[in-house]
Motif scaffolding. Structure first.
Motif, PDB file in Angstrom:
ATOM      1  N   ASP A  20       0.784  -1.250   0.000  1.00 54.53           N
ATOM      2  CA  ASP A  20       0.000   0.000   0.000  1.00 54.53           C
ATOM      3  C   ASP A  20       0.811   1.292   0.000  1.00 54.53           C
ATOM      4  OD1 ASP A  20      -2.440  -1.106  -0.250  1.00 54.53           O
ATOM      5  OD2 ASP A  20      -3.049  -0.858   1.838  1.00 54.53           O
ATOM      6  N   THR A  21       2.104   1.193  -0.244  1.00 59.48           N
ATOM      7  CA  THR A  21       2.878   2.427  -0.313  1.00 59.48           C
ATOM      8  C   THR A  21       2.688   3.115  -1.665  1.00 59.48           C
ATOM      9  OG1 THR A  21       4.775   1.079  -0.948  1.00 59.48           O
ATOM     10  CG2 THR A  21       4.683   1.793   1.342  1.00 59.48           C
ATOM     11  N   GLY A  22       2.158   2.349  -2.642  1.00 66.89           N
ATOM     12  CA  GLY A  22       1.857   2.942  -3.951  1.00 66.89           C
ATOM     13  C   GLY A  22       2.723   2.450  -5.090  1.00 66.89           C
ATOM     14  N   LYS A  23       3.296   1.242  -4.937  1.00 67.91           N
ATOM     15  CA  LYS A  23       4.170   0.691  -5.979  1.00 67.91           C
ATOM     16  C   LYS A  23       3.441   0.557  -7.315  1.00 67.91           C
ATOM     17  CE  LYS A  23       4.930  -3.016  -3.462  1.00 67.91           C
ATOM     18  NZ  LYS A  23       4.254  -2.633  -2.217  1.00 67.91           N
ATOM     19  N   THR A  24       2.313  -0.117  -7.272  1.00 67.39           N
ATOM     20  CA  THR A  24       1.562  -0.357  -8.506  1.00 67.39           C
ATOM     21  C   THR A  24       1.031   0.953  -9.085  1.00 67.39           C
ATOM     22  OG1 THR A  24       0.957  -2.519  -7.662  1.00 67.39           O
ATOM     23  CG2 THR A  24      -0.329  -1.707  -9.509  1.00 67.39           C
ATOM     24  N   LYS A  25       0.568   1.805  -8.175  1.00 65.70           N
ATOM     25  CA  LYS A  25       0.013   3.091  -8.607  1.00 65.70           C
ATOM     26  C   LYS A  25       1.077   3.964  -9.284  1.00 65.70           C
ATOM     27  CE  LYS A  25      -3.715   5.541  -8.656  1.00 65.70           C
ATOM     28  NZ  LYS A  25      -4.941   4.983  -9.237  1.00 65.70           N
ATOM     29  N   GLN A  36      -3.828  -1.051 -11.111  1.00 64.44           N
ATOM     30  CA  GLN A  36      -4.131  -1.119  -9.685  1.00 64.44           C
ATOM     31  C   GLN A  36      -5.632  -1.201  -9.441  1.00 64.44           C
ATOM     32  OE1 GLN A  36      -5.358   1.287  -7.266  1.00 64.44           O
ATOM     33  NE2 GLN A  36      -4.831  -0.033  -5.567  1.00 64.44           N
ATOM     34  N   GLY A  42      -6.500  -4.437  -4.547  1.00 63.54           N
ATOM     35  CA  GLY A  42      -5.371  -3.555  -4.823  1.00 63.54           C
ATOM     36  C   GLY A  42      -4.017  -4.172  -4.531  1.00 63.54           C
ATOM     37  N   ASN A 136       6.706   8.550  -1.326  1.00 65.44           N
ATOM     38  CA  ASN A 136       5.452   8.710  -2.067  1.00 65.44           C
ATOM     39  C   ASN A 136       4.315   9.304  -1.219  1.00 65.44           C
ATOM     40  OD1 ASN A 136       3.986   8.399  -4.484  1.00 65.44           O
ATOM     41  ND2 ASN A 136       3.074   6.495  -3.723  1.00 65.44           N
ATOM     42  N   LYS A 137       3.319   9.781  -1.912  1.00 63.00           N
ATOM     43  CA  LYS A 137       2.086  10.345  -1.348  1.00 63.00           C
ATOM     44  C   LYS A 137       2.286  11.749  -0.780  1.00 63.00           C
ATOM     45  CE  LYS A 137       0.142   5.770  -0.379  1.00 63.00           C
ATOM     46  NZ  LYS A 137      -0.819   4.970   0.375  1.00 63.00           N
ATOM     47  N   ASP A 139       1.198  14.333  -1.947  1.00 67.83           N
ATOM     48  CA  ASP A 139      -0.064  15.079  -2.101  1.00 67.83           C
ATOM     49  C   ASP A 139      -0.952  14.974  -0.874  1.00 67.83           C
ATOM     50  OD1 ASP A 139      -2.360  12.783  -3.050  1.00 67.83           O
ATOM     51  OD2 ASP A 139      -0.270  12.237  -3.229  1.00 67.83           O
ATOM     52  N   ARG A 140      -0.596  14.068   0.049  1.00 70.47           N
ATOM     53  CA  ARG A 140      -1.415  13.907   1.246  1.00 70.47           C
ATOM     54  C   ARG A 140      -1.057  14.899   2.350  1.00 70.47           C
ATOM     55  NH1 ARG A 140      -2.548   8.184   2.998  1.00 70.47           N
ATOM     56  NH2 ARG A 140      -3.578   9.424   4.592  1.00 70.47           N
ATOM     57  N   ALA A 205       1.950   9.432  -6.735  1.00 70.97           N
ATOM     58  CA  ALA A 205       1.480   8.565  -7.814  1.00 70.97           C
ATOM     59  C   ALA A 205       0.118   9.024  -8.307  1.00 70.97           C
ATOM     60  CB  ALA A 205       1.405   7.120  -7.331  1.00 70.97           C
ATOM     61  N   ILE A 206      -0.488   9.944  -7.579  1.00 72.17           N
ATOM     62  CA  ILE A 206      -1.802  10.447  -7.983  1.00 72.17           C
ATOM     63  C   ILE A 206      -1.631  11.640  -8.929  1.00 72.17           C
ATOM     64  CG2 ILE A 206      -3.974  11.499  -7.170  1.00 72.17           C
ATOM     65  CD1 ILE A 206      -3.778   8.605  -6.277  1.00 72.17           C
TER      66      ILE A 206
HETATM   67  P1  GDP Z   1       1.135  -1.189  -3.507  1.00 76.60           P
HETATM   68  O1  GDP Z   1       0.557  -2.205  -2.580  1.00 76.60           O
HETATM   69  O2  GDP Z   1       2.415  -0.657  -2.993  1.00 76.60           O
HETATM   70  O3  GDP Z   1       1.216  -1.647  -4.935  1.00 76.60           O
HETATM   71  O4  GDP Z   1       0.144   0.079  -3.442  1.00 76.60           O
HETATM   72  P2  GDP Z   1      -0.960   0.542  -4.485  1.00 76.60           P
HETATM   73  O5  GDP Z   1      -0.347   1.095  -5.706  1.00 76.60           O
HETATM   74  O6  GDP Z   1      -1.923  -0.573  -4.655  1.00 76.60           O
HETATM   75  O7  GDP Z   1      -1.610   1.773  -3.689  1.00 76.60           O
HETATM   76  C1  GDP Z   1      -2.239   1.599  -2.442  1.00 76.60           C
HETATM   77  C2  GDP Z   1      -3.241   2.697  -2.208  1.00 76.60           C
HETATM   78  O8  GDP Z   1      -2.599   3.956  -2.023  1.00 76.60           O
HETATM   79  C3  GDP Z   1      -4.222   2.910  -3.363  1.00 76.60           C
HETATM   80  O9  GDP Z   1      -5.482   3.197  -2.822  1.00 76.60           O
HETATM   81  C4  GDP Z   1      -3.654   4.099  -4.095  1.00 76.60           C
HETATM   82  O10 GDP Z   1      -4.653   4.819  -4.784  1.00 76.60           O
HETATM   83  C5  GDP Z   1      -3.073   4.920  -2.953  1.00 76.60           C
HETATM   84  N1  GDP Z   1      -1.940   5.729  -3.405  1.00 76.60           N
HETATM   85  C6  GDP Z   1      -0.832   5.282  -4.035  1.00 76.60           C
HETATM   86  N2  GDP Z   1       0.014   6.289  -4.290  1.00 76.60           N
HETATM   87  C7  GDP Z   1      -0.561   7.423  -3.804  1.00 76.60           C
HETATM   88  C8  GDP Z   1      -0.157   8.800  -3.749  1.00 76.60           C
HETATM   89  O11 GDP Z   1       0.909   9.212  -4.222  1.00 76.60           O
HETATM   90  N3  GDP Z   1      -1.018   9.663  -3.155  1.00 76.60           N
HETATM   91  C9  GDP Z   1      -2.209   9.265  -2.612  1.00 76.60           C
HETATM   92  N4  GDP Z   1      -2.977  10.185  -2.048  1.00 76.60           N
HETATM   93  N5  GDP Z   1      -2.605   7.976  -2.636  1.00 76.60           N
HETATM   94  C10 GDP Z   1      -1.798   7.063  -3.229  1.00 76.60           C
END
Ligand code: GDP
Ligand code: MG
Length: 458
Positions: A20-25, A36, A42, A136-137, A139-140, A205-206
């Motif tokens: 959930d850190t945003g790898k796929t995103k 994703q 997810g 990452n993130k 924007d939060r 990633a958003i």
């Molecule tokens: P993974 O498990 O590392 O592959 O994570 P995902 O790509 O599945 O992202 C997990 C969640 O975090 C999803 O709900 C994404 O929409 C959210 N997310 C990922 N990157 C960002 C970011 O840069 N900003 C925000 N606000 N949310 C993000």
């Protein structure tokens, strides 16, 4: 091996970090697609490889090139491999050959270091894999004003003082927590000494902010420090990532070609569950550029393919191919026997490379790499192991585990990682009192087992 002078192949980059850190995103954003969103929960359970041609990277780093030093693009592209947590990264260790040239470690700015962040760092350190941190993130951050696709310094300059203070505070927390683990990290724009400090690129990633910086960093890092690793070598290095049945194609293998060339009609030798498999490449397929291998799309057929690339191979007799094992090409008929011997040894050494306990559980896994990862986990969790195998759980596996019923009942257990259980085998297990636990994530499996052991021992 002889090197084609000066020519560089595409480097292979792994993206890893806590769930959930945003790898796929992040990959989605770079790809402008939405994998994703289509995934169950997810969480990535499959390995995906995406090839980014240099033109698409140039496009995305253009803004940055105006401001900063001009980097000459020499590599033909970048192959990025997404991993579901760290298990697959271990799987991708490719058993000796260096599959990944570098890595992106994704950290959630709001959470800092998490369990799998540490695990990933340990794996990276073990293999001396250079990496960059995507923080990452961003924007939060409360009040953050996004400038889509902007380089970090540009968007940062536009934030209010309050937002800058909030960002700096979060950033400092992350720096401190890395320091506590013995890592010096700093923001990439301020990194004057890449030997001492690991660069951290703030991203979203958003909104795409910071992504130009991240891509530029990867290009510069590979071209500057990894030239020897990515010099085009004629020798073939390829690894089977997944074995899949595709309608119209039969059983196929998804392969990461790290080095060399694969051609239609090549005789390949791969490791099989019941011995080596020797077959001819019927079709060499790739998805469209900027699409991911695991997403159904139109495949392009090739006469030959140059490294690095994620390739789907269609051939006869691949049903029992073992994921995680190397793929070889026999250029002369005389080489076949030698290569068959080589892949057999490979499987044997993976299966025998653990401390066999007199009393212990049986473990079973889908790939050589995941078996190794599972065994490493069980070792650290002090769970004794008496037997291992690869592939689905059948009656014979239950019978083997049942031996423990007499010795130490709680070890009459099969821990299956990412494997199917044959219904007959399940029935027999229920009859005999053998427990079967299966999971798609390694630490879920160890959690299930320790809970079971505690219940039994109470
Ligand atoms: P993974 O498990 O590392 O592959 O994570 P995902 O790509 O599945 O992202 C997990 C969640 O975090 C999803 O709900 C994404 O929409 C959210 N997310 C990922 N990157 C960002 C970011 O840069 N900003 C925000 N606000 N949310 C993000
Ligand atoms: Mg993912």
């Amino acid at each position: 091996a002889n090197t084609t002078a000066g020519q560089l192949r595409s480097p292979i980059c792994c993206i890893l970090g806590h769930v959930d850190t945003g790898k796929t995103k992040l990959l989605d954003k770079i790809r402008h697609t939405d994998v994703q969103g289509g995934e169950a929960g997810g969480i990535t359970q499959q390995i995906g490889a995406t090839f980014f041609p240099i033109a698409s990277i140039q496009e995305q780093t253009r803004k940055l090139r105006r401001a900063e030093e001009k980097v000459k693009y020499e590599i033909p592209g970048l192959l990025i491999i997404d991993t579901p947590g760290h298990e697959s990264f271990t799987n991708l260790r490719s058993r000796g050959s260096s599959l990944c040239n570098m890595a992106i470690l994704v950290v959630d700015l709001m959470h800092g270091i998490e369990a799998q962040t540490e695990e990933s760092m340990r794996l990276l350190a073990m293999r001396h894999t250079p990496f960059v941190i995507a923080l990452n993130k961003i924007d939060r951050i409360y009040g953050w004003k996004p400038s889509p696709w902007a380089p970090f310094s540009e968007t940062y300059a536009k934030q209010t003082d309050e937002v800058k203070t909030l960002f700096r505070a979060k950033y400092q927390e992350v720096v401190t927590s890395f320091a506590e683990k013995g890592y010096n990290v700093c923001i990439h724009t301020e990194n004057k000494d890449t030997n001492t400090f690991i660069s951290m690129v703030p991203t979203s990633a958003i909104t795409g902010e910071g992504i130009p910086d991240l891509l530029m960093y990867l290009i510069a890092m590979t071209q500057r420090t990894l030239r020897d690793d990515i010099s085009l070598i004629n020798e073939l290095t390829a690894t089977v990532l997944e074995v899949k049945v595709i309608q119209g194609l039969g059983t196929t293998v998804d392969v990461v070609l790290s080095n060399g060339i694969l051609r239609e009609g090549d005789t390949i030798v791969v490791c099989g569950l019941n011995g080596p498999i020797t077959t001819q490449i019927r079709a060499l397929l790739t998805p469209q550029p900027c699409r991911e291998l695991r997403v159904k799309s139109q495949y392009t057929q090739h006469r030959e393919i140059l490294a690095a690339m994620g390739v789907k191979i269609s051939a006869q007799g691949l049903e029992n191919a073992v994921a995680g094992s190397p793929l070889h090409v026999a250029y002369e008929p005389e080489e076949v026997e030698f290569l068959q011997e080589l892949v057999s040894q490979d499987l044997e050494s993976a299966m025998s490379n653990f401390e066999r306990a007199e009393a212990g559980v049986c473990v079973q896994s889908s790939t050589i790499g995941s078996l190794e990862a599972l065994l490493a986990y069980l070792k650290s969790a002090k769970v004794p192991v008496s037997g291992v195998s690869i592939g689905p759980i059948y009656k014979k596996d239950v019978v083997r585990a049942s031996v423990m019923l007499e010795r130490q009942q709680e070890y009459a257990t099969i821990l299956g990682f990412d494997v199917q259980v044959d219904p007959e085998a399940q029935r027999l297990a229920d009859e005999m009192g053998v427990r079967i636990f299966t999971a798609a994530i390694i630490y879920h499996l160890t959690d299930m087992f320790s809970k079971y052991i505690n219940d039994v021992r109470e």
